[in-house]
Structure formats: C-alpha cells, structure tokens
Design an enzyme around this catalytic site. Structure first.
Site, PDB file in Angstrom:
ATOM      1  N   GLY A 251       0.824  -1.201   0.000  1.00  0.00           N
ATOM      2  CA  GLY A 251       0.000   0.000   0.000  1.00  0.00           C
ATOM      3  C   GLY A 251       0.854   1.245   0.000  1.00  0.00           C
ATOM      4  CD  GLU A 252       0.862   4.394  -4.034  1.00  0.00           C
ATOM      5  OE1 GLU A 252       0.421   5.405  -4.618  1.00  0.00           O
ATOM      6  OE2 GLU A 252       1.727   3.643  -4.507  1.00  0.00           O
ATOM      7  N   GLY A 253       0.601   5.777   0.826  1.00  0.00           N
ATOM      8  CA  GLY A 253      -0.137   6.938   1.292  1.00  0.00           C
ATOM      9  C   GLY A 253       0.223   8.145   0.467  1.00  0.00           C
TER      10      GLY A 253
ATOM     11  CE  LYS B   3       5.880   5.280   6.408  1.00  0.00           C
ATOM     12  NZ  LYS B   3       5.262   5.720   7.678  1.00  0.00           N
TER      13      LYS B   3
ATOM     14  CG  ASP C 241      -2.591   9.362  10.867  1.00  0.00           C
ATOM     15  OD1 ASP C 241      -3.807   9.644  10.795  1.00  0.00           O
ATOM     16  OD2 ASP C 241      -1.919   8.981   9.894  1.00  0.00           O
TER      17      ASP C 241
END
Length: 756
Positions: free
Chosen positions: A19-21, A41, A155
C-alpha cells in the site's frame, strides 16, 4: 535523481506492494532461503513538497526511523535488524531520498484493519472477539507511547492497525509514526495533522491539544469496528461534522441525520444496535466511549473527579468473561459475565430467573469437545467459559458455550422476530417505487446495513438452534447410555430380593410352629406379591429405557441436521455477495432498493413458514424423550428405595420369626443353634415389636393388611409417575405410544440392557 525501483535482490524477493499513502509506500519482502518476511517503508519518488515542507518531513522521517528502533512492545510494529548488510545497502541505495534511510520493520500477514472491515462478513462490524483484540492492542500501545516514550501518535485509524496471524491466533499491532510527536510540556497551538474523520475536534478548532487526541481517535475506531460505520454523520462535509461534534452533549457518542424534510441531526447516547456483539459488552463499551469521545480534551478520558479512567475502565472490559447461552425453548440468547458470580448456584438461579425456566426443568448441554466434558464437573460458572470459543468468526468453534432447554415445554417460542422492523426499514418499505432513485445514498446504505443485520441475526439464531438440537440429542444419548449400569443394578437388586424372600419362605416352612401358622403364610404371600410387583416394574423400566435409547440414536442420525446446517435459507451469502457487488460496480439506487426489499420479503416468508419446517418436530421429540428419561430415573429411585425398605423389613420379620419360634418351645437343637449364633441377644428389633415390658410382642403384632396396602400403594404410585392408568405396568413401543406390557416371568428379564 532517478525514480526508485525496488526489485528482487540477492536472497530477497519483492513479493508485493502493501500500500501507499500521500508520501510513503510499503513493500513486502521474503528471503528465498530462510523464509523470513519483512516490510519496508520508503518515501514515494513523486511526493511533492514545498521547500519548508521537505525540511519538516525529513525531520519527521528521521524521528520515525529512530523511534521504531526503540519500540519494544508486542502491540506496536517494531524495527527488524537485518544481518544481510548487502541487501540493506541496496534498499538505501535505491531510495529516492538517498540521505534518508529506508525503514525496515515487521511484516504482518493479515493486512490492515481497513481491509478486514471491508470484508463482506463485516458489513455490520467485526465480531466481538476481534473488537476485544483491537481494544487490547490500542489500550497497551497508546499507554506505552504516552507514558514510557512520551509520544503522541496523532494518526490512529484502521489503516494504521495491522493484523498478524499465527494459525487461529490473531494479533493486532499499531504502526505508522509519520505524524507522531513528542508530548509537549505545555498545551500550545499545534500543527493540524491526522485523518479528518479520526482527528479530535480540538486539533482543528481551536488548534490547541495534548495527548488526549489519541483517546478520541481510539474511540472513533472502536465505534466504527463495532457498528461498521463511523459515529458522526460520516456522509456529511467535514465542516458539518465538526460543527455538530462541537455542539454535542457529553454523553453523546454518535450523531445521525433524520430522513425527513427537517434534516435534523440527532445526538445518540448509544451504539447502533445493528452490530455483532453481546449486550453486556455493548453496555460496558458505551460507558467507556462517553469518556473517550468527550469533546473537551482537558477532561477526556477522566471521570467527574478528574481521575483518569481511560485505561482502567478498558481493563475491566477486557477482563470480563462473557458466557453465551442459547435457549432451545425460547429461541433466544442469554449472556453473563461469569466474573459477576461467586458460586455456580447463583449463576443457575440467575439463568432460571432470566429464562423463566425452573431449575428442575432445565436441561443444560455442553458443546462437543468442551474441556469440562461433564456438567457435574463444574465448580464455578467460569468453568463453562472457553476463551477460544469467544471467536465466533471461526466456524470450527461452537456458536455458543452452553445450550439449555425446558424439558417440560415441548413447543419453542421462536422469539427471533421481535423488534426487527426498524424505523429505517419501515420508511423504505413505505417509499413509492417511483421515488427509489431519489433516496440519498447514505440512507440507502443504512437500509442495507439494517437488512443485512436482520438476515445475519436470523441465520445466527437458526445455526444455534440446529446445532443446539444436535448437541442436545448427542448429550442425551450419552446420558442414557451411561445410565445402563443403573438399569442393570436395579435388575440385580430385584433378583437378590427374590432370593431373600425365598430364604424367608424356607425359614417359615422349616419351623414346625410357623409353617402351620396362617398369618406367617400370609406374610410370605405378601412379600411374594411385592416381589412380583417389583419384577414387573423393572421389566417395564427396561423396555422404556430401550425405547428411549433407540429414539435418541435415531434422532442423532437424522439427516435434517446436516441439511439445515448446509442450507442458507435466509440468503445471507447471496446478500453479502450483492453488497460486495455494489462496492465494486456502479448499481443504480433504484435497483439496490428493489433488491434489498426482495431479501427482506424473502426472510419474512421463511419465518412465516418456519413453524412447518421439518426441524420443528425434532425439538418436540428430543424434549419428549428426555422427559421420559427423567421419569425413568424417578421410578428407578422409587423402586430402589422400596427394595431397600423391603430388605430391612425382611430382616426384622426374620428376627421376629426366630424369636417367636424360640418362645414357642422350639426344639432344643434349634435353640442351641440360635444361642450359639447369638442371634437372640444381639439382634436389633424395631421398637414397634416390643411390648411395654420390653418383651417381644410376638407374631400377633404383625399386621398383614398394612403390608398389602403398602404393595398396592407402591404399584399405584409408580404407575402414576409413569402416566399409567392400568394396574399392569406400561411400556413404550417403537412408535412411542403407550401400551400394556405383557406378563413376563422373572427368568425372561435380561441380565443386561444390551440383551434386551
């Protein structure tokens, strides 16, 4: 600078992107030889920063890298130290920002919490077992960060909670410290960070906050995983959400919008009932959510006295052991925190009160493979609780930990239909079909959640009912089988009684005085009559026992259990597939409304026909057979007590007979034998057989009419217990109907039930 490209290198295969942000991306790697898996990461090559942002972000990256090296707690994803320095050099060399290290950390193989929540079976939230696991992780992770590391995460959201699976064991972990910061000594105006639906209101307005921002985020996450939807009008613009959140009362834990012309917002003090949790857990978590979702960050997590309760109240929730019980007689669940009971007696008293089933009529069944094995081994209600079975999402586990039934109640109430037509469902039913396309998407999704919950509820009840019936008949078959030695013993006792009576008869006949006495002969006849009564009763009991055992065996082999276990009569699977389809493809609102109403109507039709379902008579048969088994046990107890009394009476009569013969000039040879045996001086004679001077009253005191009355009373009493209106003993034939048993000779009664 060239764009980074992470490919397999050396002993390590790049398996997939996890996944990615907005700025970072995560990859999964596996060592070809050791099988070790890690996650890395790195910053995205195309991440765009203003010059001032880039400096700040680099500082955050270094800070996150340093923190993750120091975090040593199983509830937080930690760093992995690679022994392969060549591979580590490759990762850092390929990093787009070469002056920043790639973060190497644990790989969790179960995906993130968001992906788990999006599974079709979690349309109405996670199961209670998973919610508890997430709660435990966040409770310990947040305290560790706040107390030991002096860090605010800032977060916390489902995307930053990952799952690691080790067989059936689930372990959630908190990750991603990109927005974390050290807790400041004073509460000052701070930067706005976090994800808007999970960020505390004070982060936006007025912008001053402290570490209680994490409490708010945890509360929102827990609400969402319980109900399948965020608490505060998630379909609205963020400004509307913030405005209403700032106005909500302190006890409010959710905000909903009315589907009417006013469009009013409603402050809710409770979780939405469309969830998969027990009422006890919901009640406890609602109280805690009022602490976590307090809009005042200064008092958030604390009680009215200012005492921090955020962690201690969570501990009490996590320590609770909630025992689930399903009633086969009322078609409903009961839940109990076993820690609330001091004794097992208190537990069954409470269960009897709640279920309205007297304890003497209550039949409790332990599911197969229950560690307790037998109900009588339980010393405390906690013995019924099996921690692994609280994970009801695991289909190999029983749906509940105990089943109960009222053996005096042959008909089930089927209470599942109570309170199913919610306001949302009723509004949708009454909408004109021509107006379906105008239904707001958020309200349509709410309607789908309500229907989905009802379908799942129906299915869960039916699954428990079918499995409970099967478990009950299996348990009953075992109980009946284990009772066989008792049947054999009572048969043996009757044979022994027969021998004792013959011995008494022989004693009477051997004495010149008593063999010519009419009254002694009448006494012998009375005992022989009683023996015949007991012989017939035992023969009848054996036949009844055989019938019950055969019926239990036949019920346990019934194909109906497998049929109902495999058949999805409520269409839950089809409905979930439909919901999954609405997420993957664009389906018009009108079509979604129509399809959802069809599922609801189909379920109502199934419920209306359920009373004619082939599973319904099974319940009646099981209860009838167990009721008969209880009657057999009652009769056995009565017969055993009666035999014991007869044997005691025979002992007394024999001693009276010998004394009577002795006092009536028995021959010297007999007298000498009696004296040598010391039978006169040492025998224990009932007080009723002595006269006022302490001398034997003799034969004339024996009242044979009383003995005959006792025999008649015994016959009538046992017949009444078994529901027999005839003088002859009754038995149950293969069709489970009552019939007069044929007269058997004692020699024809089998020595063991196996020979019947």
């Amino acid at each position: 600078m060239q764009q980074q490209s992470f490919r397999s290198f050396g002993d390590w295969d790049n398996i997939q992107s996890l996944g990615e942000g907005g700025f970072g991306e995560v990859y999964r790697w596996r060592n070809k030889f050791t099988g070790q898996e890690i996650a890395t990461k790195s910053l995205k090559p195309k991440a765009k920063f203003r010059p001032d942002e880039l400096v700040r972000f680099k500082n955050r990256w270094i800070q996150e890298y340093n923190w993750i090296q120091e975090l040593e707690i199983p509830y937080i994803v930690g760093a992995v130290t690679l022994s392969d320095s060549t591979f580590l050099a490759y990762l850092n060399g390929q990093h787009f920002y070469k002056n920043l290290p790639v973060i190497v950390m644990e790989y969790c193989n179960g995906g993130d919490l968001r992906s788990i929540m999006e599974r079709k079976e979690h349309f109405n939230g996670l199961h209670e077992h998973d919610i508890r696991a997430v709660l435990k992780t966040l409770r310990h992770a947040v305290e560790y960060l706040h107390v030991h590391c002096k860090i605010e995460h800032r977060d916390i959201k489902p995307e930053n909670i990952v799952l690691n699976l080790n067989g059936d064991v689930k372990h959630y972990k908190l990750t991603d410290f990109g927005y974390a910061r050290e807790i400041p000594e004073a509460t000052l105006e701070q930067s706005v960070v976090g994800t808007r639906h999970y960020v505390a209101p004070e982060v936006i307005h007025p912008g001053s906050y402290k570490n209680t921002v994490d409490y708010w985020s945890v509360g929102v996450v827990i609400f969402e995983i319980i109900c399948g939807i965020r608490p505060f009008i998630p379909h609205r613009e963020f400004k509307d959400i913030l405005t209403n959140v700032l106005e909500k009362p302190v006890d409010c834990i959710a905000i909903t919008e009315a589907i009417d012309p006013t469009g009013a917002f409603n402050f809710e003090n409770n979780l939405f009932p469309q969830n998969q949790c027990s009422p006890i857990f919901i009640e406890k978590i609602e109280k805690w959510l009022k602490l976590a979702l307090d809009t005042n960050y200064k008092t958030r997590g604390s009680d009215q006295n200012g005492t921090l309760k955020f962690y201690t109240d969570l501990d009490k929730i996590l320590e609770s052991k909630i025992l689930s019980v399903f009633s086969l007689s009322s078609y409903e669940f009961f839940y109990y925190d076993v820690n609330a009971f001091e004794t097992i007696v208190q537990f069954f008293e409470k269960l009897a009160l709640d279920s309205n089933v007297p304890q003497k009529s209550m039949y409790i069944t332990l599911p197969t493979l229950h560690p307790l094995q037998r109900l009588e081994y339980a010393k405390h209600p906690a013995d019924f609780y099996v921690p692994e079975w609280s994970d009801t999402s695991n289909l190999s586990n029983p749906p509940v930990m105990l089943y109960m039934a009222d053996v005096k109640k042959h008909k089930c109430d089927y209470n599942v239909n109570k309170g199913n037509e919610t306001d949302t469902i009723m509004k949708c039913i009454n909408i004109d079909q021509q107006m379906y396309h105008e239904v707001p998407i958020w309200f349509l999704e709410q309607f789908e959640r309500h229907v989905g919950h009802i379908l799942s509820k129906y299915k869960h009840h039916l699954d428990c009912y079918v499995k409970g019936l099967y478990e009950s008949v299996m348990s009953m078959e075992q109980d009946v089988f284990l009772y066989e030695p008792t049947i054999e013993k009572i048969h043996s006792d009757v044979l022994i009684l027969c021998g004792r009576i013959k011995q008494f008869q022989h004693t009477v006949q051997m004495s010149p005085q008593s063999k010519n006495s009419q009254k002694w002969l009448e006494i012998v006849g009375t005992y022989q009559s009683k023996y015949e009564t007991h012989k017939e009763m035992v023969a009848s009991i054996a036949r009844r026992y055989k019938s019950v055992r055969k019926h239990c065996h036949d019920l346990a082999d019934a194909a109906i259990f497998k049929k109902f276990s495999e058949e999805d009569i409520y269409g839950v699977g089809r409905f979930r597939d439909f919901i999954q389809q609405t997420r993957n493809t664009r389906i018009p609102n009108a079509d979604r409304m129509t399809e959802c109403l069809k599922f609801f109507d189909e379920c109502n039709n199934v419920n209306q026909k359920f009373s004619r379902s082939p599973i319904v008579p099974i319940h009646d048969k099981i209860v009838s057979q167990y009721d008969m088994f209880l009657k057999i046990q009652d009769v056995i107890k009565g017969v055993a007590q009666s035999i014991n009394k007869l044997e005691n009476d025979l002992d007394a009569e024999t001693k009276v007979l010998l004394r009577w013969n002795f006092q009536n000039n028995a021959d010297d040879h007999l007298s000498m034998k009696m004296e040598s045996l010391n039978m006169v001086d040492n025998c224990s004679v009932p007080f009723s057989l002595l006269n006022g001077d302490g001398q034997m009253n003799g034969f004339q005191q024996t009242d044979t009419s009383n003995l005959i009355q006792e025999a008649e009373f015994l016959t009538n009493s046992i017949s009444a217990i078994l529901g027999d209106n005839n003088s002859m003993p009754m038995c149950v034939d293969d069709n489970n109907t009552m019939a007069v048993c044929a007269d058997d000779n004692m020699e024809h009664i089998p020595m063991t039930v196996k020979d019947i």
